[in-house]
Structures are given as structure tokens and as C-alpha cells.
Design a protein around this motif. Structure first.
Motif, PDB file in Angstrom:
ATOM      1  N   ALA A 185       0.818  -1.218   0.000  1.00 49.84           N
ATOM      2  CA  ALA A 185       0.000   0.000   0.000  1.00 49.84           C
ATOM      3  C   ALA A 185       0.851   1.267   0.000  1.00 49.84           C
ATOM      4  CB  ALA A 185      -0.927  -0.004   1.209  1.00 49.84           C
ATOM      5  N   LEU A 186       2.075   1.178   0.540  1.00 50.43           N
ATOM      6  CA  LEU A 186       2.951   2.349   0.602  1.00 50.43           C
ATOM      7  C   LEU A 186       3.911   2.445  -0.579  1.00 50.43           C
ATOM      8  CD1 LEU A 186       4.013   2.380   4.384  1.00 50.43           C
ATOM      9  CD2 LEU A 186       2.261   3.749   3.276  1.00 50.43           C
ATOM     10  N   ARG A 187       4.200   1.327  -1.222  1.00 48.79           N
ATOM     11  CA  ARG A 187       5.269   1.292  -2.215  1.00 48.79           C
ATOM     12  C   ARG A 187       5.005   2.251  -3.375  1.00 48.79           C
ATOM     13  NH1 ARG A 187       5.395  -4.004  -3.412  1.00 48.79           N
ATOM     14  NH2 ARG A 187       6.888  -4.394  -1.735  1.00 48.79           N
ATOM     15  N   ASP A 188       5.959   3.136  -3.591  1.00 48.66           N
ATOM     16  CA  ASP A 188       5.938   4.076  -4.723  1.00 48.66           C
ATOM     17  C   ASP A 188       4.699   4.961  -4.735  1.00 48.66           C
ATOM     18  OD1 ASP A 188       8.343   2.965  -5.609  1.00 48.66           O
ATOM     19  OD2 ASP A 188       7.300   1.433  -6.783  1.00 48.66           O
ATOM     20  N   ARG A 189       4.097   5.150  -3.558  1.00 45.43           N
ATOM     21  CA  ARG A 189       2.930   6.033  -3.481  1.00 45.43           C
ATOM     22  C   ARG A 189       3.274   7.235  -2.614  1.00 45.43           C
ATOM     23  NH1 ARG A 189       0.301   1.366  -4.794  1.00 45.43           N
ATOM     24  NH2 ARG A 189      -1.514   1.674  -6.133  1.00 45.43           N
ATOM     25  N   PHE A 190       2.885   8.392  -3.087  1.00 48.16           N
ATOM     26  CA  PHE A 190       3.197   9.627  -2.380  1.00 48.16           C
ATOM     27  C   PHE A 190       1.927  10.473  -2.262  1.00 48.16           C
ATOM     28  CE2 PHE A 190       7.061   8.207  -4.492  1.00 48.16           C
ATOM     29  CZ  PHE A 190       7.957   8.202  -3.443  1.00 48.16           C
ATOM     30  N   PRO A 191       1.808  11.252  -1.206  1.00 44.21           N
ATOM     31  CA  PRO A 191       2.744  11.363  -0.088  1.00 44.21           C
ATOM     32  C   PRO A 191       2.677  10.135   0.818  1.00 44.21           C
ATOM     33  CG  PRO A 191       0.832  12.721   0.319  1.00 44.21           C
ATOM     34  CD  PRO A 191       0.667  12.182  -1.069  1.00 44.21           C
ATOM     35  N   ARG A 192       3.806   9.785   1.325  1.00 43.11           N
ATOM     36  CA  ARG A 192       3.975   8.552   2.089  1.00 43.11           C
ATOM     37  C   ARG A 192       3.040   8.488   3.299  1.00 43.11           C
ATOM     38  NH1 ARG A 192       9.051   9.327   2.497  1.00 43.11           N
ATOM     39  NH2 ARG A 192       8.745  10.829   4.160  1.00 43.11           N
ATOM     40  N   ALA A 193       3.013   9.540   4.109  1.00 41.21           N
ATOM     41  CA  ALA A 193       2.211   9.517   5.334  1.00 41.21           C
ATOM     42  C   ALA A 193       0.725   9.393   5.026  1.00 41.21           C
ATOM     43  CB  ALA A 193       2.468  10.767   6.168  1.00 41.21           C
ATOM     44  N   LEU A 194       0.291  10.001   3.935  1.00 42.40           N
ATOM     45  CA  LEU A 194      -1.126   9.917   3.590  1.00 42.40           C
ATOM     46  C   LEU A 194      -1.525   8.472   3.303  1.00 42.40           C
ATOM     47  CD1 LEU A 194      -3.791  11.322   3.042  1.00 42.40           C
ATOM     48  CD2 LEU A 194      -3.036  11.715   0.690  1.00 42.40           C
ATOM     49  N   HIS A 195      -0.685   7.761   2.582  1.00 50.02           N
ATOM     50  CA  HIS A 195      -1.004   6.360   2.284  1.00 50.02           C
ATOM     51  C   HIS A 195      -0.825   5.479   3.518  1.00 50.02           C
ATOM     52  CE1 HIS A 195      -1.855   6.917  -1.938  1.00 50.02           C
ATOM     53  NE2 HIS A 195      -0.873   7.811  -1.949  1.00 50.02           N
ATOM     54  N   GLY A 196       0.101   5.872   4.388  1.00 47.82           N
ATOM     55  CA  GLY A 196       0.164   5.194   5.677  1.00 47.82           C
ATOM     56  C   GLY A 196      -1.124   5.388   6.458  1.00 47.82           C
ATOM     57  N   GLY A 197      -1.683   6.588   6.361  1.00 47.01           N
ATOM     58  CA  GLY A 197      -2.962   6.855   7.019  1.00 47.01           C
ATOM     59  C   GLY A 197      -4.078   5.982   6.490  1.00 47.01           C
ATOM     60  N   TRP A 198      -4.070   5.755   5.187  1.00 50.30           N
ATOM     61  CA  TRP A 198      -5.103   4.880   4.617  1.00 50.30           C
ATOM     62  C   TRP A 198      -4.962   3.446   5.128  1.00 50.30           C
ATOM     63  CZ3 TRP A 198      -9.309   6.769   2.920  1.00 50.30           C
ATOM     64  CH2 TRP A 198      -9.343   7.974   2.207  1.00 50.30           C
ATOM     65  N   THR A 199      -3.724   2.977   5.294  1.00 53.91           N
ATOM     66  CA  THR A 199      -3.560   1.608   5.808  1.00 53.91           C
ATOM     67  C   THR A 199      -4.036   1.505   7.255  1.00 53.91           C
ATOM     68  OG1 THR A 199      -1.275   1.896   6.621  1.00 53.91           O
ATOM     69  CG2 THR A 199      -1.548   1.250   4.316  1.00 53.91           C
ATOM     70  N   ILE A 200      -3.730   2.525   8.060  1.00 56.52           N
ATOM     71  CA  ILE A 200      -4.191   2.512   9.456  1.00 56.52           C
ATOM     72  C   ILE A 200      -5.713   2.580   9.504  1.00 56.52           C
ATOM     73  CG2 ILE A 200      -4.185   3.802  11.625  1.00 56.52           C
ATOM     74  CD1 ILE A 200      -1.601   2.291  11.081  1.00 56.52           C
ATOM     75  N   ALA A 201      -6.284   3.447   8.665  1.00 58.42           N
ATOM     76  CA  ALA A 201      -7.746   3.547   8.626  1.00 58.42           C
ATOM     77  C   ALA A 201      -8.369   2.215   8.227  1.00 58.42           C
ATOM     78  CB  ALA A 201      -8.162   4.650   7.651  1.00 58.42           C
ATOM     79  N   ALA A 202      -7.798   1.574   7.211  1.00 58.42           N
ATOM     80  CA  ALA A 202      -8.345   0.292   6.755  1.00 58.42           C
ATOM     81  C   ALA A 202      -8.272  -0.759   7.853  1.00 58.42           C
ATOM     82  CB  ALA A 202      -7.585  -0.177   5.514  1.00 58.42           C
TER      83      ALA A 202
END
Length: 456
Positions: A307-324
Motif C-alpha cells: 500500500a505504501l510502495r511508490d505512493r506519495f505522499p507517504r504519510a497519507l497512504h500510511g494513514g489509509w492503511t491505518i484507517a483500513a
């Protein structure tokens, strides 16, 4: 520096399940129902799910991550102290909500800070993911041991100084965060879409893992009347197996899709096996737990990496994983709690009939049977759908020395009857959880097969 930040992430994510083994004690001390006390978990996970993405948006602004992280750590620590001081379920739930708000800032800021401290994006993100998985897996064990050794309040007291250790680290990284500001600002303008398949798989697996991290410990402590310490030791199988799975996967250099599919099948199989335990011996749970732990080790950090690989901004996609993940936990609690509480209530009448038959057939004086039946009836009624402790009913009956061994044998038979009823009452919930895990195979199969780089 890295260890302190990782510890903060682990503690915040451990809190999603750390009170699981303490719930029976909280339930009794605060005089609540099972469905009510589940909100101690639900409130935290729900708020964390809702706050993760907004917190991430704040942390991706140039120079904001250290300040947001330090503020979140202070809020989390203060709310933890509030949890420890709570004298009612309502106050505890409110404190958990505040704790989750601070925790969301901590998790998302620490993703940025770990990348800065590591000097490498993938290495920092990997450390963040591993810390989260470790925290979620170890949380129930730590909570159970602290509850048994001290009290459930000690769970929250111990967190306060540990998370505050990260405050000076976050502040120290403020200069590096400002220097990286231009890059972060550029990434905001080119934000990628979240990886829907990886996040959906995370949500389904998190919902399923609720059964292992919530229902299993309730079965051990409430259903089988094992001590929180014994339950904590029993469920250490899950984190140990998760760590082993991660080591094996890295050595085998398996692809992320293969890991996710295999892990989902292992989790589903382990949960289904928990639904068919032959009796109330905790040893029967070890092999199913090992399957769940192996699946956990194969799936969550690898899906997070996808979910984080090559996706920016990094923290935003980290937020999506935590939300999920935490939407999944909330969904799991919402789906599974009514199932097992209803099944517990449905099991009450047959259990009472079986207990009555055992008492009537017991080789005890008629007067002792009447007194015992009256006491057992009060215990069963007073628990309101929970598994009762029958020892007080036996203690209240006066028996001759010759009758005491017979009464003891009857007590063992009655406890065995209740344990069987409790085990059956949890069956449907475990099976539904297993189905949720197996559903995760569908989005996992949509992932692109990628293998870790050499030296990663």
C-alpha cells in the motif's frame, strides 16, 4: 532514536487490543455488560480509523511531523493517565477516544520521522510497519500479564513514561523535517490514489483477527475461567508465530501476493479450527493460534508495504492503511460481538437444564441439593448471559465430611458443562471470522506479485 520511535508506534497500535485480557476485570469492576465493555476497544479503534487520514494530511505539511508527533505523544500520555484514573465505563471510553486522537498523530508523524531517522524511505516505512504489527500482536499478552500482576489500570500507567520518551526525539528531528519540506510539498501535489486491493485485504484480515485477539481471550478468561496471566501466556503463540513467519518469508523472498494469499488462508484455517475445539483445554488452541500467527506475519506488514510502495505522499497512504486496519477491527467487533453474546444467552437455558439434571442425580442429601440448586440459580441469573462462577454456591452449602468429595466431583462436572457450553457459544463467531479472512484472498489475488530487493 529509531528504537524509541518504533516503540511509540508499537504502543499506540498495541492499544487497539492491549486491554482485551483486561476486559473481564474491567467488566466486573465497572459493572458492565460484555456488549458495553466492548466499546473500550471499539471507541479507540473507530476514532483511530477516522482520525488517521486527517492526521496524515497534517503530518505531510513541511516541518509539521515533529510538532504533530510531539503533541500527539503528550495527548496520548495524558489520556492514558485518564484511562487509569477512570472510575466508570463512560469516563474510560471518553479517555480512550482522546487517546486515539493523540495516537493517530503519533502513528502518522512517526512514519515520517522514522524515514528521516533511517535515511531511507523504504527502510523507514518497513520499520514503521513492523513496529505496528509487533505492537498489535504483543499488546494482548502485555495487557494480560500486567492485569494479573498488578491491575488493569497499570496497563495505561506504564504507557505514560514510555511514550513520552519519544517527545525529545521528535523535537530533535524538526530540523531534518524542515530540510525535507520541499520534497514533501512536491509529493502532496502529485498524490497517488490509495491501493484499494491492499487496503481492502487489510480491513478484512483485521476484522478476522479480532476473533483471535478479542474472542479467544474472552473464551479463555470468561468462558473457561483461566487467569489473565495463563491466557496471556497461551496467546503468546500468535506473536511468536508472526515473528517466525516474517523471518521465513524474508529468507524465502516470497512475493507479496503469494504471502498475502497464503497468510489469509492460514488465518482463516486457524480461526475455523478455533471454532471446533474438542474441550476446554487451552492446549487445543495452540495449533490454531500458530496458524493465525503465521498468517499475521505473512500478511499485515507485506500488505502495508504494498500500500505504501511508490505512493506519495507517504504519510497519507500510511494513514489509509491505518484507517483500513482499524475500520476492519471495528467491523469485526460489530459483527462478532452480537453473534457470541447472543449465542451465550441462547446457551444459558440448556446449560441450566443440564446443571439441574446433574444436581438432581448427585449423591448428596436432599437438603444440600435444594440449597445448592438455589445458590446455583442465583449465580446463573446474576451473570446476565456471562459465564458464571459456581464456587460461591458450593461454598455456601453446609456439607458433612463424607459428602464433600461428592460435592467436589459435582462442581467439576458442572464446570465442565459450563465450559462446553461456552466453547459452543463462541463457535459461530470464530467461523464467521474465518470466513472474513478467507474473503481477503479475493483482493489479495489482485495484487501485483513483487519480491523484496536484495538486501532489503
Amino acid at each position: 532514536m529509531i528504537a524509541v520511535l518504533s516503540l511509540a508506534v508499537g504502543i499506540v497500535l498495541a492499544d487497539s487490543a492491549i486491554v482485551t485480557l483486561a476486559l473481564p476485570e474491567i467488566l466486573r469492576q465497572l459493572d458492565a455488560e460484555v456488549s458495553e465493555v466492548a466499546w473500550v476497544l471499539t471507541a479507540y479503534n473507530l476514532v483511530l480509523a477516522l482520525a488517521a487520514v486527517p492526521a496524515a494530511r497534517l503530518c505531510i505539511k513541511p516541518g509539521h511531523a515533529p510538532v504533530a508527533g510531539a503533541a500527539g505523544l503528550v495527548v496520548f500520555a495524558g489520556a492514558s493517565a485518564g484511562c487509569a484514573a477512570a472510575t466508570s465505563l463512560e469516563v474510560l471510553i471518553v479517555a480512550r477516544v482522546v487517546q486515539a486522537l493523540g495516537g493517530a498523530l503519533v502513528i502518522m508523524a512517526c512514519l515520517e520521522l522514522l524515514v528521516l531517522a533511517s535515511g531511507d524511505e523504504r527502510r523507514g516505512a518497513a520499520r514503521w510497519a513492523v513496529a505496528g504489527v509487533a505492537g498489535a500482536a504483543v499488546g494482548p499478552v502485555a495487557g494480560g500479564l500486567l492485569t494479573q500482576a498488578i491491575s488493569w489500570q497499570s496497563i495505561f500507567i506504564f504507557q505514560v513514561p514510555l511514550v513520552l520518551l519519544a517527545v525529545p526525539v521528535a523535537i530533535r528531528l524538526r530540523g531534518r523535517s524542515r530540510a525535507a519540506g520541499a520534497t514533501v510539498a512536491d509529493s502532496v501535489r502529485a498524490a497517488d490514489r490509495p491501493d484499494a486491493a491492499a487496503n481492502l485485504a487489510l480491513a478484512l484480515l483485521s476484522a478476522a483477527l479480532t476473533a483471535a485477539l478479542f474472542l479467544l481471550v474472552l473464551l479463555l478468561v470468561e468462558g473457561w475461567r483461566r487467569s489473565p496471566a495463563l491466557a496471556a501466556i497461551t496467546v503468546t503463540v500468535i506473536p511468536v508465530a508472526a515473528i517466525a513467519a516474517g523471518v521465513v518469508a524474508r529468507a524465502a523472498r516470497a512475493g507479496t501476493r503469494s504471502e498475502a494469499i497464503a497468510g489469509a488462508i492460514l488465518i482463516g484455517g486457524g480461526l475455523v479450527a478455533l471454532g471446533f475445539l474438542p474441550d476446554a483445554n487451552p492446549a487445543w488452541t495452540l495449533a490454531p493460534q500458530a496458524l493465525v500467527g503465521l498468517g499475521l506475519g505473512l500478511t499485515v506488514d507485506s500488505l502495508t508495504a504494498v500500500a505504501l510502495r511508490d505512493r506519495f505522499p507517504r504519510a497519507l497512504h500510511g494513514g489509509w492503511t491505518i484507517a483500513a486496519r482499524h475500520v476492519g477491527v471495528v467491523a469485526g467487533l460489530a459483527i462478532l460481538t452480537p453473534i457470541f453474546t447472543a449465542d451465550l444467552r441462547d446457551a444459558q437455558a440448556p446449560a441450566q437444564e443440564a446443571i439441574a439434571a446433574l444436581v438432581l442425580d448427585a449423591p448428596l442429601p436432599a437438603s444440600a441439593k435444594l440449597d445448592l440448586a438455589d445458590g446455583l440459580g442465583r449465580e446463573l441469573e446474576s451473570e446476565g448471559g456471562r459465564v458464571p462462577d459456581l464456587a460461591p454456591a458450593f461454598s455456601a452449602v453446609r456439607l458433612d465430611a463424607a459428602d464433600r468429595p461428592r460435592a467436589q466431583a459435582l462442581a467439576v462436572a458442572l464446570d465442565d458443562q459450563l465450559e462446553r457450553a461456552a466453547t459452543r457459544a463462541f463457535r459461530d463467531a470464530f467461523l464467521v471470522a474465518g470466513a472474513l479472512a478467507l474473503l481477503a484472498v479475493l483482493p489479495a489475488s489482485m495484487l501485483r506479485e513483487t519480491r523484496p530487493e536484495a538486501g532489503a
